[in-house]
Design an enzyme around this catalytic site. Structure first.
Site, PDB file in Angstrom:
ATOM      1  N   ASP A 158      -8.931  -9.455   9.122  1.00 29.77           N
ATOM      2  CA  ASP A 158      -8.894  -8.047   8.699  1.00 29.77           C
ATOM      3  C   ASP A 158      -9.711  -7.522   9.309  1.00 29.77           C
ATOM      4  OD1 ASP A 158      -6.536  -6.622   7.571  1.00 29.77           O
ATOM      5  OD2 ASP A 158      -7.449  -6.463   6.164  1.00 29.77           O
ATOM      6  N   LYS A 196      -9.463  -1.859   1.657  1.00 33.12           N
ATOM      7  CA  LYS A 196      -9.663  -0.564   2.851  1.00 33.12           C
ATOM      8  C   LYS A 196     -10.079   0.182   2.238  1.00 33.12           C
ATOM      9  CE  LYS A 196      -7.012  -3.025   5.985  1.00 33.12           C
ATOM     10  NZ  LYS A 196      -5.751  -4.085   5.381  1.00 33.12           N
ATOM     11  N   HIS A 240     -11.068  -2.159  11.763  1.00 31.70           N
ATOM     12  CA  HIS A 240      -9.345  -3.435  10.998  1.00 31.70           C
ATOM     13  C   HIS A 240      -8.602  -4.741  12.228  1.00 31.70           C
ATOM     14  CE1 HIS A 240      -4.711  -3.448   9.481  1.00 31.70           C
ATOM     15  NE2 HIS A 240      -5.925  -3.872   8.818  1.00 31.70           N
ATOM     16  N   SER A 275      -1.500  -3.097   9.945  1.00 31.77           N
ATOM     17  CA  SER A 275      -0.910  -4.392   8.789  1.00 31.77           C
ATOM     18  C   SER A 275       0.879  -4.505   9.856  1.00 31.77           C
ATOM     19  CB  SER A 275      -0.183  -3.844   7.867  1.00 31.77           C
ATOM     20  OG  SER A 275      -1.586  -2.279   7.685  1.00 31.77           O
ATOM     21  N   TYR A 335      -1.920  -3.498  -6.478  1.00 31.08           N
ATOM     22  CA  TYR A 335      -1.323  -4.303  -5.796  1.00 31.08           C
ATOM     23  C   TYR A 335      -2.756  -4.630  -4.549  1.00 31.08           C
ATOM     24  CZ  TYR A 335       0.122  -5.890  -1.178  1.00 31.08           C
ATOM     25  OH  TYR A 335       0.029  -6.447   0.477  1.00 31.08           O
ATOM     26  N   CYS A 348       0.628  -7.267  12.037  1.00 30.24           N
ATOM     27  CA  CYS A 348       1.495  -7.329  13.342  1.00 30.24           C
ATOM     28  C   CYS A 348       0.592  -8.486  13.637  1.00 30.24           C
ATOM     29  CB  CYS A 348       1.324  -6.342  13.904  1.00 30.24           C
ATOM     30  SG  CYS A 348       2.272  -4.996  13.635  1.00 30.24           S
ATOM     31  N   ARG A 400       2.222 -12.155  -0.866  1.00 30.90           N
ATOM     32  CA  ARG A 400       1.292 -12.705   0.430  1.00 30.90           C
ATOM     33  C   ARG A 400       0.136 -13.555  -0.190  1.00 30.90           C
ATOM     34  NH1 ARG A 400      -1.604  -8.531   3.829  1.00 30.90           N
ATOM     35  NH2 ARG A 400       0.211  -6.907   4.568  1.00 30.90           N
ATOM     36  N   ARG A 437       0.671  -0.969  -0.014  1.00 31.36           N
ATOM     37  CA  ARG A 437       0.096   0.146   0.130  1.00 31.36           C
ATOM     38  C   ARG A 437       0.371   1.489  -0.035  1.00 31.36           C
ATOM     39  NH1 ARG A 437      -1.842   0.900   4.362  1.00 31.36           N
ATOM     40  NH2 ARG A 437      -1.460  -1.120   5.510  1.00 31.36           N
TER      41      ARG A 437
HETATM   42  P1  GTP Z   1      -2.534  -7.696   7.346  1.00 35.26           P
HETATM   43  O1  GTP Z   1      -2.552  -8.715   6.976  1.00 35.26           O
HETATM   44  O2  GTP Z   1      -0.781  -6.203   6.733  1.00 35.26           O
HETATM   45  O3  GTP Z   1      -3.040  -6.933   8.499  1.00 35.26           O
HETATM   46  O4  GTP Z   1      -1.753  -8.028   8.436  1.00 35.26           O
HETATM   47  P2  GTP Z   1      -1.583  -9.293   9.873  1.00 35.26           P
HETATM   48  O5  GTP Z   1      -2.202  -8.493  11.142  1.00 35.26           O
HETATM   49  O6  GTP Z   1      -2.893 -10.301   9.463  1.00 35.26           O
HETATM   50  O7  GTP Z   1      -0.285  -9.797   9.916  1.00 35.26           O
HETATM   51  P3  GTP Z   1       0.092 -11.856  10.141  1.00 35.26           P
HETATM   52  O8  GTP Z   1      -0.682 -12.678  11.375  1.00 35.26           O
HETATM   53  O9  GTP Z   1      -0.221 -11.738   8.681  1.00 35.26           O
HETATM   54  O10 GTP Z   1       1.578 -11.887  10.481  1.00 35.26           O
HETATM   55  C1  GTP Z   1       2.549 -10.900  10.014  1.00 35.26           C
HETATM   56  C2  GTP Z   1       3.546 -11.306  10.585  1.00 35.26           C
HETATM   57  O11 GTP Z   1       4.014 -10.894  11.681  1.00 35.26           O
HETATM   58  C3  GTP Z   1       4.150 -12.334   9.685  1.00 35.26           C
HETATM   59  O12 GTP Z   1       5.450 -12.724   9.873  1.00 35.26           O
HETATM   60  C4  GTP Z   1       4.053 -13.300  10.852  1.00 35.26           C
HETATM   61  O13 GTP Z   1       4.543 -14.741  10.733  1.00 35.26           O
HETATM   62  C5  GTP Z   1       4.071 -12.632  12.592  1.00 35.26           C
HETATM   63  N1  GTP Z   1       3.350 -12.976  13.031  1.00 35.26           N
HETATM   64  C6  GTP Z   1       1.963 -13.431  13.494  1.00 35.26           C
HETATM   65  N2  GTP Z   1       2.094 -13.591  14.717  1.00 35.26           N
HETATM   66  C7  GTP Z   1       3.192 -13.749  15.703  1.00 35.26           C
HETATM   67  C8  GTP Z   1       3.523 -13.717  16.832  1.00 35.26           C
HETATM   68  O14 GTP Z   1       2.437 -13.888  17.708  1.00 35.26           O
HETATM   69  N3  GTP Z   1       4.796 -13.586  17.286  1.00 35.26           N
HETATM   70  C9  GTP Z   1       6.116 -13.636  16.487  1.00 35.26           C
HETATM   71  N4  GTP Z   1       6.839 -13.283  17.224  1.00 35.26           N
HETATM   72  N5  GTP Z   1       5.410 -13.045  14.618  1.00 35.26           N
HETATM   73  C10 GTP Z   1       4.417 -13.318  14.737  1.00 35.26           C
HETATM   74  C1  SPV Z   2      -2.845  -4.031   5.364  1.00 24.67           C
HETATM   75  O1  SPV Z   2      -2.093  -3.532   5.093  1.00 24.67           O
HETATM   76  O2  SPV Z   2      -3.321  -4.562   6.550  1.00 24.67           O
HETATM   77  C2  SPV Z   2      -3.135  -5.940   5.059  1.00 24.67           C
HETATM   78  C3  SPV Z   2      -2.888  -5.889   3.269  1.00 24.67           C
HETATM   79  O3  SPV Z   2      -4.156  -5.761   5.636  1.00 24.67           O
HETATM   80  S1  SPV Z   2      -3.450  -4.764   1.459  1.00 24.67           S
HETATM   81  O4  SPV Z   2      -4.685  -5.340   1.713  1.00 24.67           O
HETATM   82  O5  SPV Z   2      -2.443  -3.863   1.073  1.00 24.67           O
HETATM   83  O6  SPV Z   2      -4.427  -3.370   3.148  1.00 24.67           O
HETATM   84 MN    MN Z   3      -5.035  -5.240   7.569  1.00 26.52          MN
END
Ligand code: GTP
Ligand code: SPV
Ligand code: MN
Length: 586
Positions: A273, A204, A224, A246, A195, A248, A364, A67
């Site tokens: 999400d 979003k 979110h 994002s 993207y 996290c 992704r 983004r």
């Molecule tokens: P968006 O799709 O961008 O909104 O991201 P999200 O909040 O869904 O994050 P996601 O679960 O995809 O995790 C993002 C990154 O953080 C990945 O590389 C995961 O492996 C890592 N991660 C997720 N949960 C944990 C955790 O509990 N501990 C650690 N150390 N890393 C984590």
């Molecule tokens: C985020 O960035 O919070 C995502 C990926 O979930 S996107 O669809 O690009 O916003």
């Molecule tokens: Mn997100």
């Protein structure tokens, strides 16, 4: 008589001048045709059909991998309505600036008309959007991420009640990229990016930026947030919604394989999400997931961190910007300990470790939600699920304890409004820089965040059963920079503590920042963790938190008089509590 939708499509076709117009019906046959076309023109590459049936690789333009918040605008008549949290142009200026880029932008291309429904088919909370796009990848991704085609058109009928979104790849030059929102007319214009969050306009752009605006007008919330159900040993399921910025950990928390499964605690996924939430007649807040798929971060995902995601990804998945192995399988950093020999990197070049990561850090997967083994039996419940807890969290190497519970709704809103997190690769710009990201909505709130905070405060008063508010941090590090908490499936231990708090059975110590677990109140059996680690995870340092208040005040000052008085009060209360605590510890 043409319908309002037909009129709009004709108008945008007049502007963009595509060679062909294709109305999408969302059928499997159509999806196959789109995919075959992309295999022919190289937009997609097939993965090994034996190990990854119906899975494909898409390599995006290397300048178009995340983004782009700098070129994302909220266009309202009054600048103040967009707030200091958004880039702003007036609707006239915004259109004047971007219209020339759309002029003839679809010449030589097919224009896909993608009607879609955000929310379960039978839900009164669902809303129709229509995206017009010249990208087959976007059309095919929308088929996974939303309920697309017939179901949306049937719902819409001849009505004009839909959110129109005009999308064109343009020339993909970042200098000519704009993601424009006109909330007063519920309109989206996006050009110059293919993207994810820039281009899949249901996500979003509609479900958060436009929807947050609509929600405030109509008395609901667009957040979110992931939505999960925590099942206890008695089979009772308690629903929680969590906002992390994002990349996290939302997808991973929502789809976790519980480390306490043998004890009878299991996690069910409703969404990963976005949550749309409405106050119910019983005074609870009810949440639906507006999406139908997961657009998840690939790096870090493996059998140990998340076996549910891994099993979901083995069929019908579009991968974007991952690496390709010699066996025609996807790979990314963290999938296996050693990278396999003979890989092609995300840009299509032969990979060697000195070239940097093989997969882009924001690579992704796009996968249908129903493919997760953890999918909740209620994930398409038209009434939504009642939310008992809100969880805020971010990446904080220091300061924030593993978990705490807010002292009250107002204090919980303050804890969400002051959420800060180290930036990630999900948006272009520096990574690892601490920034305030209130409720994980900084890039997604479609209006002035001061008003948004006020709306949160108001919502708490409307609900007779407002969710308990918690704050978590899976990312606290020790002095050697190592994570103190194992994370992933072990996070269920923290969810269990929250459940026990909701039920009134878990112990906590009251600290200046809220209720922190006592070491004994956390279920840590079977976990290899030292007493020092647990202390490090739960420590609340009054001095560090006092310093943090300076950052909070600086951030709140941006909103001037528009900031709700209650949040100013919370800053003062926090300062007082911290002062008492440091005096007492002297
Ligand atoms: P968006 O799709 O961008 O909104 O991201 P999200 O909040 O869904 O994050 P996601 O679960 O995809 O995790 C993002 C990154 O953080 C990945 O590389 C995961 O492996 C890592 N991660 C997720 N949960 C944990 C955790 O509990 N501990 C650690 N150390 N890393 C984590
Ligand atoms: C985020 O960035 O919070 C995502 C990926 O979930 S996107 O669809 O690009 O916003
Ligand atoms: Mn997100």
């Amino acid at each position: 008589m043409p319908t309002p939708l037909e009129n709009w499509v004709e108008e945008v076709a007049g502007l963009t001048r595509p060679d062909r117009i294709e109305w999408c019906d969302g059928s499997a046959a159509e999806q196959n045709r789109l995919i075959e076309g992309m295999l022919r023109d190289g937009t997609l590459l097939p993965f090994n059909p034996k190990t990854y049936p119906n899975c494909y690789l898409h390599r995006s333009d290397p300048r178009d991998v995340a983004r782009t918040e700098k070129v994302t605008f909220i266009c309202t008549r009054n600048k103040e309505d967009a707030g200091p949290n958004n880039n702003w142009l007036s609707p006239e200026e915004g259109k004047e600036q971007v219209r020339p880029l759309f002029s003839g932008s679809m010449k030589g291309r097919t224009m896909y008309v993608v009607p879609y429904l955000m929310g379960p088919a039978e839900s009164p909370f669902s809303r129709v959007g229509v995206e017009v796009t010249d990208s087959a990848y976007v059309a095919a991704s929308m088929n996974v991420m939303t309920r697309m085609g017939r179901v949306a058109l049937d719902r819409l009928g001849r009505s004009d009640d839909f959110v129109p979104g005009l999308h064109s790849l343009g020339d993909l030059d970042p200098e000519r990229r704009y993601i424009m929102h006109f909330p007063e007319e519920k309109l989206i214009w996006s050009i110059g990016s293919g993207y994810g969050g820039n281009a899949l306009l249901g996500k979003k752009c509609f479900a958060l930026r436009i929807a947050s605006w609509m929600a405030r007008q109509q008395g609901w919330m667009a957040e979110h947030m992931l939505i999960l159900g925590l099942e206890d040993p008695g089979g009772r399921v308690t629903y929680m919604a969590a906002a992390f910025p994002s990349a996290c950990g939302k997808t991973n928390l929502a789809m976790m394989v519980s480390a306490l499964e043998d004890e009878g605690y299991r996690v069910w996924t409703v969404g990963d999400d976005i949550a749309w939430m409405h106050p119910g007649p019983d005074g609870y807040l009810y949440a639906v997931n507006p999406e139908a798929g997961f657009f998840g971060v690939a790096p870090g995902t493996n059998e140990r961190t998340n076996a549910n995601v891994m099993s979901a990804l083995h069929q019908n998945t579009i991968f974007t910007n991952v690496a390709l192995t010699a066996h025609q399988e996807p790979w990314w950093e963290g999938l296996s300990d050693a990278p396999p020999e003979g890989m092609t990197d995300w840009k299509g070049n032969a990979w060697s470790p000195k070239n940097g990561p093989a997969a882009h850090p924001n690579s992704r997967y796009t996968v249908p939600a129903r493919q997760s083994p953890s999918i909740s039996p209620r994930w398409e419940d038209p009434a939504g699920v009642p939310i008992s807890a809100f969880i805020f969290g971010g990446r904080r190497a220091k300061l924030e304890p593993l978990v705490y519970e807010a002292l009250s709704w107002q204090h919980g809103v303050y804890s969400g409004a002051t959420l800060a997190s180290e930036t990630t690769a999900a948006a272009t710009g520096a990574v690892g820089v601490l920034r305030r990201d209130p409720m994980a909505m900084l890039p997604f709130c479609g209006y002035n965040m001061a008003d948004y905070f006020g709306y949160w405060l108001q919502m708490g008063k409307r609900l007779t059963h407002p969710p308990h508010i918690f704050h978590v941090n899976w990312f606290r590090r020790d002095d050697d920079g190592k994570f103190l908490w194992p994370g992933f499936g072990e996070n269920v231990r923290v969810l269990k503590w929250m459940l026990d708090r909701i039920d009134g059975t878990a112990e906590a110590q009251e600290t200046p920042i809220g209720f922190v677990p006592t070491a004994q109140s956390l279920t840590l059996d079977g976990l290899k963790i030292s007493r020092e680690q647990v202390e490090g995870l739960l420590r609340v340092d009054a001095g560090d938190w006092t310093a943090e208040l300076d950052g909070v005040k600086e951030f709140f000052a941006k909103f001037g008089d528009r900031l709700p008085r209650e949040l100013q009060e919370e800053v003062e209360q926090a300062a007082k509590r911290l002062h008492h605590a440091s005096v007492a510890s002297r």
